[in-house]
Design a protein around this motif. Sequence first.
Motif, PDB file in Angstrom:
ATOM      1  N   ARG A  50      91.239-106.840  43.845  1.00 25.90           N
ATOM      2  CA  ARG A  50      91.326-108.221  44.329  1.00 25.90           C
ATOM      3  C   ARG A  50      92.224-109.073  43.434  1.00 25.90           C
ATOM      4  NH1 ARG A  50      88.369-110.680  48.042  1.00 25.90           N
ATOM      5  NH2 ARG A  50      88.387-112.631  46.847  1.00 25.90           N
ATOM      6  N   ARG A  51      92.187-108.839  42.139  1.00 24.14           N
ATOM      7  CA  ARG A  51      93.065-109.595  41.250  1.00 24.14           C
ATOM      8  C   ARG A  51      94.525-109.246  41.523  1.00 24.14           C
ATOM      9  NH1 ARG A  51      93.348-114.383  38.644  1.00 24.14           N
ATOM     10  NH2 ARG A  51      94.782-114.251  36.871  1.00 24.14           N
ATOM     11  N   MET A  52      94.809-107.962  41.757  1.00 21.38           N
ATOM     12  CA  MET A  52      96.164-107.554  42.128  1.00 21.38           C
ATOM     13  C   MET A  52      96.602-108.247  43.416  1.00 21.38           C
ATOM     14  SD  MET A  52      97.061-103.560  41.506  1.00 21.38           S
ATOM     15  CE  MET A  52      95.478-102.888  42.004  1.00 21.38           C
ATOM     16  N   GLU A  53      95.690-108.258  44.382  1.00 13.50           N
ATOM     17  CA  GLU A  53      95.994-108.889  45.673  1.00 13.50           C
ATOM     18  C   GLU A  53      96.286-110.370  45.491  1.00 13.50           C
ATOM     19  OE1 GLU A  53      93.815-109.985  49.911  1.00 13.50           O
ATOM     20  OE2 GLU A  53      92.857-108.540  48.550  1.00 13.50           O
ATOM     21  N   ALA A  56      99.674-110.861  43.831  1.00 10.02           N
ATOM     22  CA  ALA A  56     100.785-110.532  44.737  1.00 10.02           C
ATOM     23  C   ALA A  56     101.165-111.725  45.607  1.00 10.02           C
ATOM     24  CB  ALA A  56     100.395-109.344  45.619  1.00 10.02           C
ATOM     25  N   SER A  57     100.239-112.666  45.770  1.00 10.65           N
ATOM     26  CA  SER A  57     100.515-113.832  46.616  1.00 10.65           C
ATOM     27  C   SER A  57     101.263-114.934  45.880  1.00 10.65           C
ATOM     28  CB  SER A  57      99.198-114.402  47.178  1.00 10.65           C
ATOM     29  OG  SER A  57      98.412-115.000  46.150  1.00 10.65           O
ATOM     30  N   VAL A  58     101.333-114.862  44.545  1.00 15.36           N
ATOM     31  CA  VAL A  58     101.990-115.938  43.787  1.00 15.36           C
ATOM     32  C   VAL A  58     103.174-115.456  42.947  1.00 15.36           C
ATOM     33  CG1 VAL A  58      99.988-117.462  43.687  1.00 15.36           C
ATOM     34  CG2 VAL A  58     100.274-115.725  41.930  1.00 15.36           C
ATOM     35  N   PHE A  59     103.144-114.217  42.483  1.00 18.08           N
ATOM     36  CA  PHE A  59     104.256-113.694  41.686  1.00 18.08           C
ATOM     37  C   PHE A  59     105.361-113.151  42.582  1.00 18.08           C
ATOM     38  CE2 PHE A  59     101.414-113.938  38.115  1.00 18.08           C
ATOM     39  CZ  PHE A  59     102.233-113.947  36.985  1.00 18.08           C
ATOM     40  N   ALA A 221      92.296-112.382  49.343  1.00 14.03           N
ATOM     41  CA  ALA A 221      92.114-112.911  47.998  1.00 14.03           C
ATOM     42  C   ALA A 221      93.305-113.761  47.567  1.00 14.03           C
ATOM     43  CB  ALA A 221      91.917-111.771  47.003  1.00 14.03           C
ATOM     44  N   ALA A 222      94.249-113.986  48.479  1.00 15.79           N
ATOM     45  CA  ALA A 222      95.452-114.741  48.151  1.00 15.79           C
ATOM     46  C   ALA A 222      95.108-116.161  47.716  1.00 15.79           C
ATOM     47  CB  ALA A 222      96.390-114.783  49.356  1.00 15.79           C
TER      48      ALA A 222
END
Length: 388
Positions: A50-53, A56-59, A221-222
């Motif tokens: 979930r942290r990766m997900e 991925a939405s901001v980086f 999770a974005a």
Amino acid sequence: MPRPKRSEQFDPGEVCIVHVVQRCVRRAFLAGVDRESGKDYSFRKEWIRRRMEALASVFAVDVLSYAVMSNHMHQILRNRPDVCCRWSDEDVAIRWLRVFPGRRLEEHLAEPTENDVQTLVRDKERLAEIRKRLADISWFMRALSEPIARMANKQDDCTGRFWEGRFKCQRIVDEAGLLACSIYVDLNPVRAAMAESPEQTPHTSVYDRVKACQGAKLDSAAFDLRPIPTDETGTKIRDTPVDELRQERKKKRQNPTCRKILRDGWLSPLTLLPDKLSDEPEVHTGGVRSSDKGFLNMTWKDYWELLRWTARRSVEETNLKVPASLRKTLQALGIDLSMWRDLVWNWQKYFGNSVCVGHPESIKQHAAETGHHHHRGQASVKSCFAPG
């Protein structure tokens, strides 16, 4: 021999693909069933996913493949400075503030406001530095690893390291290396005898893609990329009890945008579209990943067929010939057909000590470009590839 400098492996200012490995301290099973105490920490794998997900939405970093294991994790990441350049100053500011708010949210219990965003936008020098960081794989890994370590230590009521040290990184220099590395990452649980087939391996990219093909969705999770109106925030903090604010914030962390997405919606698409220009950023506008650009010149159907064939590990099947439908793909990439399975199943033998992944000639070329005579591990992979 020490690991090479990050600056020698990738540059945040240019698009590149890397294979990242992060291990738990002493290789302990801190995200699985602990062998000493018998405690099951497998739920932490979902923390990591979930942290990766969310990141991925901001980086400006594409997650191409991943596998979260009991004592380490693998990722194939592609940084996208070309995408980051397309974002407005306001986009850059809110993305950064979502990950690094610059204040203790438990004390303020407030999200980034429009005023916070505009304050950062006016600081042009700092904003330029932040824009570079959002396309930097090192900053992505920092934002991933540190919160997981804090959460685990808080849960265990202890201090100290959770991760072994800085992540190991290998530059992927051509498509042959990318295909082999992606198959290797997706098959990690199968190689570790944790499952018999790829579709039975949660917390891997192949599992997400298989489930998405079946229509499976999950709570996104974005991060919510809309700043809160400044006046509204002040009124809410003043008029709402602290415990209620904490509960509301905790609930929002589960699904910040109140959306459901396909299980692989946050991952980079697998297939490169032939009708797109090679330098087209294909910026994603849905708020769950940085771009819509694929990474392999093959369809999901062909990739899945190759993955399942490679996963077959019984003694009777070790000498099976590569299916005719896949021969053309592997031959075009210069991979020795008879060595393909050995390359994937014995990855550490060929690429374990290498700083680059790919065809020997591609590795040699990258070494020359970075001022080296050769790269460590360059000779060990020659047997797996046909001469250029």
